[in-house]
Write a protein that holds these residues in place. Structure first.
Motif, PDB file in Angstrom:
ATOM      1  N   ARG A  75       0.903  -1.361  -0.098  1.00 49.90           N
ATOM      2  CA  ARG A  75      -0.051  -0.096  -0.079  1.00 49.90           C
ATOM      3  C   ARG A  75       0.891   1.335  -0.057  1.00 49.90           C
ATOM      4  O   ARG A  75       1.675   1.447   0.844  1.00 49.90           O
ATOM      5  CB  ARG A  75      -0.806   0.181   1.207  1.00 49.90           C
ATOM      6  CG  ARG A  75      -1.865   1.184   1.025  1.00 49.90           C
ATOM      7  CD  ARG A  75      -2.814   0.938   2.029  1.00 49.90           C
ATOM      8  NE  ARG A  75      -3.745   2.067   2.248  1.00 49.90           N
ATOM      9  CZ  ARG A  75      -5.039   2.325   1.468  1.00 49.90           C
ATOM     10  NH1 ARG A  75      -4.939   1.353   0.515  1.00 49.90           N
ATOM     11  NH2 ARG A  75      -5.589   3.127   1.771  1.00 49.90           N
ATOM     12  N   MET A  76       0.644   2.280  -0.837  1.00 52.47           N
ATOM     13  CA  MET A  76       1.385   3.265  -1.135  1.00 52.47           C
ATOM     14  C   MET A  76       0.563   4.506  -1.076  1.00 52.47           C
ATOM     15  O   MET A  76      -0.743   4.555  -1.736  1.00 52.47           O
ATOM     16  CB  MET A  76       2.262   3.380  -2.425  1.00 52.47           C
ATOM     17  CG  MET A  76       3.369   2.157  -2.252  1.00 52.47           C
ATOM     18  SD  MET A  76       4.194   2.263  -3.907  1.00 52.47           S
ATOM     19  CE  MET A  76       5.151   3.887  -3.686  1.00 52.47           C
ATOM     20  N   THR A  77       1.027   5.699  -0.601  1.00 52.91           N
ATOM     21  CA  THR A  77       0.002   6.672  -0.674  1.00 52.91           C
ATOM     22  C   THR A  77       0.866   7.811  -1.560  1.00 52.91           C
ATOM     23  O   THR A  77       2.170   7.828  -1.388  1.00 52.91           O
ATOM     24  CB  THR A  77      -0.246   7.588   0.745  1.00 52.91           C
ATOM     25  OG1 THR A  77       0.742   7.696   1.455  1.00 52.91           O
ATOM     26  CG2 THR A  77      -1.094   6.396   1.498  1.00 52.91           C
ATOM     27  N   THR A  78       0.132   8.577  -2.324  1.00 54.30           N
ATOM     28  CA  THR A  78       0.837   9.598  -3.078  1.00 54.30           C
ATOM     29  C   THR A  78       0.549  10.958  -2.432  1.00 54.30           C
ATOM     30  O   THR A  78       1.096  11.898  -2.925  1.00 54.30           O
ATOM     31  CB  THR A  78       0.603   9.444  -4.493  1.00 54.30           C
ATOM     32  OG1 THR A  78      -1.086   9.706  -4.566  1.00 54.30           O
ATOM     33  CG2 THR A  78       0.961   8.059  -5.078  1.00 54.30           C
ATOM     34  N   THR A  79      -0.548  11.236  -1.819  1.00 56.02           N
ATOM     35  CA  THR A  79      -0.636  12.543  -1.256  1.00 56.02           C
ATOM     36  C   THR A  79      -0.577  12.633   0.287  1.00 56.02           C
ATOM     37  O   THR A  79      -0.944  11.305   0.897  1.00 56.02           O
ATOM     38  CB  THR A  79      -2.278  12.989  -1.674  1.00 56.02           C
ATOM     39  OG1 THR A  79      -3.003  12.027  -1.047  1.00 56.02           O
ATOM     40  CG2 THR A  79      -2.076  13.093  -2.952  1.00 56.02           C
ATOM     41  N   SER A  80      -0.423  13.306   1.029  1.00 56.02           N
ATOM     42  CA  SER A  80      -0.570  13.312   2.158  1.00 56.02           C
ATOM     43  C   SER A  80      -1.568  14.740   2.808  1.00 56.02           C
ATOM     44  O   SER A  80      -1.697  15.497   2.278  1.00 56.02           O
ATOM     45  CB  SER A  80       0.640  14.032   3.202  1.00 56.02           C
ATOM     46  OG  SER A  80       1.238  15.236   2.713  1.00 56.02           O
TER      47      SER A  80
END
Length: 95
Positions: free
Chosen positions: A81-86
């Motif tokens: 799982r990767m997130t591209t925004t915070s």
């Protein structure tokens, strides 16, 4: 002399109205018409004969067959799982 000069000016002005051009001056001439459209079209055309260092990318048939088998059995490897925004929130209000 003044009436002759006035008549000559009217004659020259009248004859200049007869001069015609093939295209309006805002189009830039007959060889410039549609140039923006041609440039846009050519920017979208791909190279019909590309040359690459490797003709066919290296692949593994065994690796692909294993992946298909895992898919059929429902044993697919789950990706990380990767997130591209915070998300940052601040406590602000409006009146």
């Amino acid at each position: 002399m003044l009436p002759g000069l006035t008549a000559a000016l009217f004659l020259v002005a009248g004859l200049s109205a007869c001069a015609t051009t093939d295209t309006p001056p805002y189009m830039g001439g007959p060889d410039n018409f549609g140039e923006a459209n041609r440039q846009t079209m050519m920017a979208q055309v791909i190279d019909p004969d590309p040359h690459y260092d490797t003709a066919i990318p290296e692949t593994s048939g065994d690796h692909a067959a294993d992946a298909v088998e895992r898919y059929r059995e429902g044993k697919v490897k789950q990706p990380e799982r990767m997130t591209t925004t915070s998300s940052m929130s601040s406590g602000g209000g409006s009146n």
